[in-house]
Design a protein around this motif. Structure first.
Motif, mmCIF file in Angstrom:
data_model
loop_
_atom_site.group_PDB
_atom_site.id
_atom_site.type_symbol
_atom_site.label_atom_id
_atom_site.label_comp_id
_atom_site.label_asym_id
_atom_site.label_seq_id
_atom_site.Cartn_x
_atom_site.Cartn_y
_atom_site.Cartn_z
ATOM 1 N N THR A 39 0.859 -1.193 0.000
ATOM 2 C CA THR A 39 0.000 0.000 0.000
ATOM 3 C C THR A 39 0.896 1.244 0.000
ATOM 4 O OG1 THR A 39 -0.119 0.415 2.395
ATOM 5 C CG2 THR A 39 -1.545 -1.322 1.492
ATOM 6 N N PRO A 40 0.323 2.430 -0.234
ATOM 7 C CA PRO A 40 1.143 3.656 -0.183
ATOM 8 C C PRO A 40 1.813 3.875 1.172
ATOM 9 C CG PRO A 40 -0.929 4.084 -1.302
ATOM 10 C CD PRO A 40 -1.029 2.689 -0.742
ATOM 11 N N ALA A 43 5.711 3.216 1.826
ATOM 12 C CA ALA A 43 6.768 4.180 1.516
ATOM 13 C C ALA A 43 7.209 4.955 2.744
ATOM 14 C CB ALA A 43 6.286 5.140 0.429
#
Length: 380
Positions: A39-40, A43
């Motif tokens: 998922t984002p 990061a």
């Protein structure tokens, strides 16, 4: 005429028991398990933490396979494998501070090892040599608990006592989904919430209580939903996502340390191996189900994330695997050595001050051992 019927008697208004003491909405878990990998949010994860989690997962998997092999070789009486659940085990150990306490169940030897307990000492109970093979105070790891969920009230008691003393201590108690059907689970959560004790409850929902599936244990939307009934937050997390489990448990530990009280975390995972080496899992589940979960393996998920972001190369993978092999080889060599056991140790550490009855039993055993030795000597 009763006292309450007398003119002018004090008639207290009953409390509005139908009204919630707190707003339940903030306590409810999310509808879906929280995830980081893929998922984002990934990061934002610390690369060094991800690499540490990966190395520990690889080592933990090898630890599980080696311990399982030791049962087949007669070196362990029984072993409840945590294969497939390593993300929960590793994250639970790594989120705690040095002064915090871990309260494991019998399946959580890996968490104890990651916390710093000697791997041979962690397996001593399962070898049948001692009730526990390590000093709980050294690494602040309570003895492995074989009765279901009895470690949970212990964790609450320790955490409550620490808070009363002003000690900066959080207790993290681990339990399986089967343990949530025990009265100890409910009593522990109730006491923890009423006292606002600094405790984190981690439920590893691996699908089965031995052969009993979760649907036959509870009709709740999730085990995390049980938290709201006691007045504490419930969190639902993907138990095979090591980064997500570490983040959710870390938030819960900080919440408890800051005086926010307990949290119930349900980690949705899967027990790939049988309940123990004495269990025939083919009686209650099929190979297709197991293979489907292998595609969601915690090592695979994290390795994919790390390699995709250029944080792990083939050399790093080989290094992690070699470290795991070295770890397993050392464990195997030490476990293949016959332990020197003294039957009189049965009476050690039972009570701080031995009772009269225990003393009588000790002397009876001593006499029997001496008589046996004399008889053996006469036959020679």
């Amino acid at each position: 005429m009763t006292v309450m019927e007398q003119r002018g008697a004090y008639r207290p208004a009953p409390p509005p028991a139908w009204q919630p003491r707190t707003d339940p909405a903030p306590l409810l878990p999310d509808a879906e398990p929280y995830r980081v990998l893929g998922t984002p949010a990934a990061a934002e994860a610390d690369p060094e933490l991800l690499r540490t989690l990966y190395a520990q997962l690889v080592r933990g998997r090898r630890y599980n396979t080696q311990a399982t092999a030791l049962t087949k070789q007669g070196r362990l009486a029984v072993y409840p494998s945590s294969t497939g659940q390593e993300a929960c085990e590793v994250a639970a150990a790594l989120v705690l501070g040095e002064r915090d306490w871990l309260f494991p169940s019998y399946r959580d030897t890996l968490a104890a090892v990651v916390r710093g307990v000697d791997p041979v000492a962690a397996l001593t109970l399962l070898r049948g040599d001692w009730h526990t093979g390590y000093d709980p105070h050294e690494h602040r790891v309570a003895p492995l608990c074989t009765p279901l969920a009895t470690q949970l009230p212990h964790a609450v008691g320790l955490a409550h006592a620490a808070r009363l003393k002003g000690d900066d201590v959080v207790a993290l108690a681990m339990v399986g989904d089967g343990g949530t059907s025990e009265g100890d689970f409910h009593e522990a959560l109730n006491f923890a919430a009423v006292w606002q004790a600094p405790v984190v409850f981690l439920v590893q929902n691996n699908g089965f209580a031995i052969s009993v599936p979760l649907a036959k244990q509870t009709a709740a939307p999730s085990l995390a939903h049980k938290a709201v009934g006691y007045g504490m937050p419930g969190r639902l997390v993907d138990g095979n996502d090591a980064a997500a489990v570490h983040e959710v448990l870390g938030d819960a530990v900080r919440h408890a340390r800051g005086g926010g009280g307990p949290t119930l975390v349900e980690a949705v995972t899967y027990r790939v191996d049988a309940h123990t080496n004495a269990d025939d899992a083919t009686r209650y589940r099929g190979d297709a189900e197991i293979e489907a979960w292998r595609a969601h393996d915690p090592i695979l998920l994290l390795e994919r994330e790390l390699t995709g972001r250029g944080l792990l190369d083939e050399a790093g993978v080989r290094a992690a695997r070699q470290d795991a092999e070295d770890f397993a080889a050392a464990l195997r060599e030490r476990m293949n050595q016959d332990p020197a056991l003294d039957p009189m140790d049965l009476f050690t550490h039972v009570y701080a001050e031995p009772t009269a009855q225990l003393g009588e039993q000790r002397e009876q055993l001593r006499a029997e051992l001496e008589a046996e030795a004399e008889s053996e000597g006469a036959r020679r």
